[in-house]
Design a protein around this motif. Structure first.
Motif, PDB file in Angstrom:
ATOM      1  N   ARG A  85     -42.919  68.554  -4.400  1.00  0.00           N
ATOM      2  CA  ARG A  85     -43.500  67.891  -3.233  1.00  0.00           C
ATOM      3  C   ARG A  85     -42.705  66.663  -2.801  1.00  0.00           C
ATOM      4  O   ARG A  85     -43.148  65.913  -1.943  1.00  0.00           O
ATOM      5  N   ARG A  86     -41.552  66.459  -3.385  1.00  0.00           N
ATOM      6  CA  ARG A  86     -40.738  65.299  -3.018  1.00  0.00           C
ATOM      7  C   ARG A  86     -39.319  65.757  -2.689  1.00  0.00           C
ATOM      8  O   ARG A  86     -38.966  66.908  -2.873  1.00  0.00           O
ATOM      9  N   PHE A  87     -38.523  64.831  -2.184  1.00  0.00           N
ATOM     10  CA  PHE A  87     -37.139  65.127  -1.838  1.00  0.00           C
ATOM     11  C   PHE A  87     -36.203  64.283  -2.687  1.00  0.00           C
ATOM     12  O   PHE A  87     -36.518  63.137  -3.034  1.00  0.00           O
ATOM     13  N   LEU A  88     -35.050  64.855  -2.972  1.00  0.00           N
ATOM     14  CA  LEU A  88     -33.976  64.128  -3.634  1.00  0.00           C
ATOM     15  C   LEU A  88     -32.916  63.837  -2.579  1.00  0.00           C
ATOM     16  O   LEU A  88     -32.601  64.684  -1.753  1.00  0.00           O
ATOM     17  N   TYR A  89     -32.374  62.630  -2.620  1.00  0.00           N
ATOM     18  CA  TYR A  89     -31.385  62.188  -1.637  1.00  0.00           C
ATOM     19  C   TYR A  89     -30.048  61.958  -2.324  1.00  0.00           C
ATOM     20  O   TYR A  89     -29.982  61.374  -3.403  1.00  0.00           O
ATOM     21  N   SER A  90     -28.974  62.419  -1.658  1.00  0.00           N
ATOM     22  CA  SER A  90     -27.614  62.263  -2.163  1.00  0.00           C
ATOM     23  C   SER A  90     -26.687  61.903  -1.007  1.00  0.00           C
ATOM     24  O   SER A  90     -26.882  62.378   0.119  1.00  0.00           O
ATOM     25  N   PRO A  91     -25.657  61.112  -1.271  1.00  0.00           N
ATOM     26  CA  PRO A  91     -24.716  60.758  -0.200  1.00  0.00           C
ATOM     27  C   PRO A  91     -23.867  61.955   0.217  1.00  0.00           C
ATOM     28  O   PRO A  91     -23.505  62.788  -0.614  1.00  0.00           O
ATOM     29  N   MET A  92     -23.572  62.040   1.488  1.00  0.00           N
ATOM     30  CA  MET A  92     -22.668  63.062   2.011  1.00  0.00           C
ATOM     31  C   MET A  92     -21.301  62.460   2.338  1.00  0.00           C
ATOM     32  O   MET A  92     -20.379  63.197   2.699  1.00  0.00           O
ATOM     33  N   ILE A  93     -21.211  61.152   2.273  1.00  0.00           N
ATOM     34  CA  ILE A  93     -19.932  60.482   2.505  1.00  0.00           C
ATOM     35  C   ILE A  93     -19.590  59.683   1.258  1.00  0.00           C
ATOM     36  O   ILE A  93     -20.469  59.128   0.603  1.00  0.00           O
ATOM     37  N   ALA A  94     -18.328  59.669   0.933  1.00  0.00           N
ATOM     38  CA  ALA A  94     -17.871  58.920  -0.230  1.00  0.00           C
ATOM     39  C   ALA A  94     -17.812  57.435   0.110  1.00  0.00           C
ATOM     40  O   ALA A  94     -17.476  57.052   1.235  1.00  0.00           O
ATOM     41  N   ARG A  95     -18.146  56.593  -0.864  1.00  0.00           N
ATOM     42  CA  ARG A  95     -18.133  55.149  -0.641  1.00  0.00           C
ATOM     43  C   ARG A  95     -16.750  54.672  -0.220  1.00  0.00           C
ATOM     44  O   ARG A  95     -16.603  53.864   0.690  1.00  0.00           O
ATOM     45  N   SER A  96     -15.718  55.177  -0.873  1.00  0.00           N
ATOM     46  CA  SER A  96     -14.355  54.738  -0.552  1.00  0.00           C
ATOM     47  C   SER A  96     -13.992  55.057   0.897  1.00  0.00           C
ATOM     48  O   SER A  96     -13.337  54.256   1.567  1.00  0.00           O
ATOM     49  N   ASP A  97     -14.436  56.199   1.400  1.00  0.00           N
ATOM     50  CA  ASP A  97     -14.159  56.553   2.788  1.00  0.00           C
ATOM     51  C   ASP A  97     -14.937  55.664   3.749  1.00  0.00           C
ATOM     52  O   ASP A  97     -14.421  55.264   4.794  1.00  0.00           O
ATOM     53  N   TYR A  98     -16.173  55.359   3.391  1.00  0.00           N
ATOM     54  CA  TYR A  98     -16.973  54.470   4.224  1.00  0.00           C
ATOM     55  C   TYR A  98     -16.337  53.081   4.287  1.00  0.00           C
ATOM     56  O   TYR A  98     -16.164  52.514   5.364  1.00  0.00           O
ATOM     57  N   VAL A  99     -15.968  52.552   3.130  1.00  0.00           N
ATOM     58  CA  VAL A  99     -15.352  51.222   3.073  1.00  0.00           C
ATOM     59  C   VAL A  99     -14.040  51.222   3.853  1.00  0.00           C
ATOM     60  O   VAL A  99     -13.747  50.285   4.604  1.00  0.00           O
ATOM     61  N   GLY A 100     -13.261  52.279   3.709  1.00  0.00           N
ATOM     62  CA  GLY A 100     -11.999  52.370   4.444  1.00  0.00           C
ATOM     63  C   GLY A 100     -12.204  52.352   5.944  1.00  0.00           C
ATOM     64  O   GLY A 100     -11.502  51.643   6.672  1.00  0.00           O
ATOM     65  N   GLY A 101     -13.171  53.109   6.410  1.00  0.00           N
ATOM     66  CA  GLY A 101     -13.466  53.149   7.840  1.00  0.00           C
ATOM     67  C   GLY A 101     -13.967  51.822   8.375  1.00  0.00           C
ATOM     68  O   GLY A 101     -13.549  51.366   9.445  1.00  0.00           O
ATOM     69  N   GLU A 102     -14.870  51.198   7.636  1.00  0.00           N
ATOM     70  CA  GLU A 102     -15.406  49.904   8.065  1.00  0.00           C
ATOM     71  C   GLU A 102     -14.315  48.831   8.051  1.00  0.00           C
ATOM     72  O   GLU A 102     -14.260  47.986   8.951  1.00  0.00           O
ATOM     73  N   SER A 103     -13.452  48.872   7.046  1.00  0.00           N
ATOM     74  CA  SER A 103     -12.354  47.905   6.962  1.00  0.00           C
ATOM     75  C   SER A 103     -11.423  48.058   8.152  1.00  0.00           C
ATOM     76  O   SER A 103     -11.016  47.068   8.770  1.00  0.00           O
ATOM     77  N   LYS A 104     -11.086  49.296   8.484  1.00  0.00           N
ATOM     78  CA  LYS A 104     -10.200  49.542   9.618  1.00  0.00           C
ATOM     79  C   LYS A 104     -10.835  49.064  10.916  1.00  0.00           C
ATOM     80  O   LYS A 104     -10.173  48.435  11.749  1.00  0.00           O
ATOM     81  N   ARG A 105     -12.121  49.327  11.098  1.00  0.00           N
ATOM     82  CA  ARG A 105     -12.811  48.869  12.310  1.00  0.00           C
ATOM     83  C   ARG A 105     -12.795  47.353  12.411  1.00  0.00           C
ATOM     84  O   ARG A 105     -12.592  46.796  13.486  1.00  0.00           O
ATOM     85  N   LEU A 106     -12.997  46.671  11.277  1.00  0.00           N
ATOM     86  CA  LEU A 106     -12.972  45.209  11.272  1.00  0.00           C
ATOM     87  C   LEU A 106     -11.597  44.683  11.666  1.00  0.00           C
ATOM     88  O   LEU A 106     -11.479  43.810  12.531  1.00  0.00           O
ATOM     89  N   VAL A 107     -10.573  45.220  11.051  1.00  0.00           N
ATOM     90  CA  VAL A 107      -9.205  44.775  11.349  1.00  0.00           C
ATOM     91  C   VAL A 107      -8.852  45.096  12.803  1.00  0.00           C
ATOM     92  O   VAL A 107      -8.267  44.260  13.498  1.00  0.00           O
ATOM     93  N   ASP A 108      -9.229  46.267  13.272  1.00  0.00           N
ATOM     94  CA  ASP A 108      -8.956  46.635  14.663  1.00  0.00           C
ATOM     95  C   ASP A 108      -9.665  45.690  15.632  1.00  0.00           C
ATOM     96  O   ASP A 108      -9.059  45.204  16.591  1.00  0.00           O
ATOM     97  N   ARG A 109     -10.945  45.431  15.378  1.00  0.00           N
ATOM     98  CA  ARG A 109     -11.756  44.647  16.297  1.00  0.00           C
ATOM     99  C   ARG A 109     -11.378  43.172  16.296  1.00  0.00           C
ATOM    100  O   ARG A 109     -11.268  42.551  17.349  1.00  0.00           O
ATOM    101  N   LEU A 110     -11.170  42.604  15.124  1.00  0.00           N
ATOM    102  CA  LEU A 110     -10.960  41.157  15.041  1.00  0.00           C
ATOM    103  C   LEU A 110      -9.504  40.720  14.968  1.00  0.00           C
ATOM    104  O   LEU A 110      -9.193  39.574  15.294  1.00  0.00           O
ATOM    105  N   PHE A 111      -8.620  41.623  14.539  1.00  0.00           N
ATOM    106  CA  PHE A 111      -7.240  41.207  14.290  1.00  0.00           C
ATOM    107  C   PHE A 111      -6.218  42.135  14.940  1.00  0.00           C
ATOM    108  O   PHE A 111      -5.079  42.212  14.487  1.00  0.00           O
ATOM    109  N   GLY A 112      -6.630  42.836  15.988  1.00  0.00           N
ATOM    110  CA  GLY A 112      -5.695  43.668  16.732  1.00  0.00           C
ATOM    111  C   GLY A 112      -5.058  44.778  15.923  1.00  0.00           C
ATOM    112  O   GLY A 112      -3.949  45.201  16.222  1.00  0.00           O
ATOM    113  N   GLY A 113      -5.740  45.220  14.872  1.00  0.00           N
ATOM    114  CA  GLY A 113      -5.231  46.311  14.065  1.00  0.00           C
ATOM    115  C   GLY A 113      -4.214  45.893  13.016  1.00  0.00           C
ATOM    116  O   GLY A 113      -3.656  46.728  12.323  1.00  0.00           O
TER     117      GLY A 113
END
Length: 134
Positions: A74-102
């Motif tokens: 009667r309950r659900f189990l939750y698991s990530p579909m994205i790897a943490r390293s990929d998430y961090v990489g994407g967020e880091s790139k967005r930050l550098v792109d947005r604030l520091f011109g890439g």
């Protein structure tokens, strides 16, 4: 969800993960699969979130295809579909792109000027640069 590795392409919808959702993701990256109650125990109490709030965050992450659900009784189990390293990489790139011109150099300059880098940080960066130059 199967025992396969998490999808490394990130959420298919392109929707960004909020700060609150990120806290839930961190719990799932640390240990999964988890029930909503287990996630709530790990992150909800420290933030003053009710179980209902955690379930809402889980539902949003499912809709963003960042996590998968698997019924267990009667309950659900939750698991990530994205790897943490990929998430961090994407967020880091967005930050550098947005604030520091890439460019990463202005980011490091800013951190150094604001004294946000410790001697240990500088030593780790120097070691990384040496390794990259090999």
């Amino acid at each position: 969800m199967s025992s396969e590795e998490p999808d490394t392409d990130g959420p298919d919808t392109g929707e960004r993960i909020t700060e609150a959702e990120h806290a839930v993701m961190e719990a799932l990256w640390l240990r999964s699969p988890l029930t909503a109650t287990e996630v709530s125990d790990m992150v909800g109490r420290a933030r003053g979130w009710s179980l209902a709030t955690v379930k809402t965050l889980l539902s949003r992450l499912v809709a963003k295809q960042a996590i998968a659900t698997e019924p267990q009784g009667r309950r659900f189990l939750y698991s990530p579909m994205i790897a943490r390293s990929d998430y961090v990489g994407g967020e880091s790139k967005r930050l550098v792109d947005r604030l520091f011109g890439g460019r990463a150099a202005p980011l490091f300059a800013h951190l150094a000027e604001s004294e946000a880098l410790t001697d240990k940080d500088l030593a780790e960066i120097e070691a990384l640069l040496k390794e990259l130059r090999k």
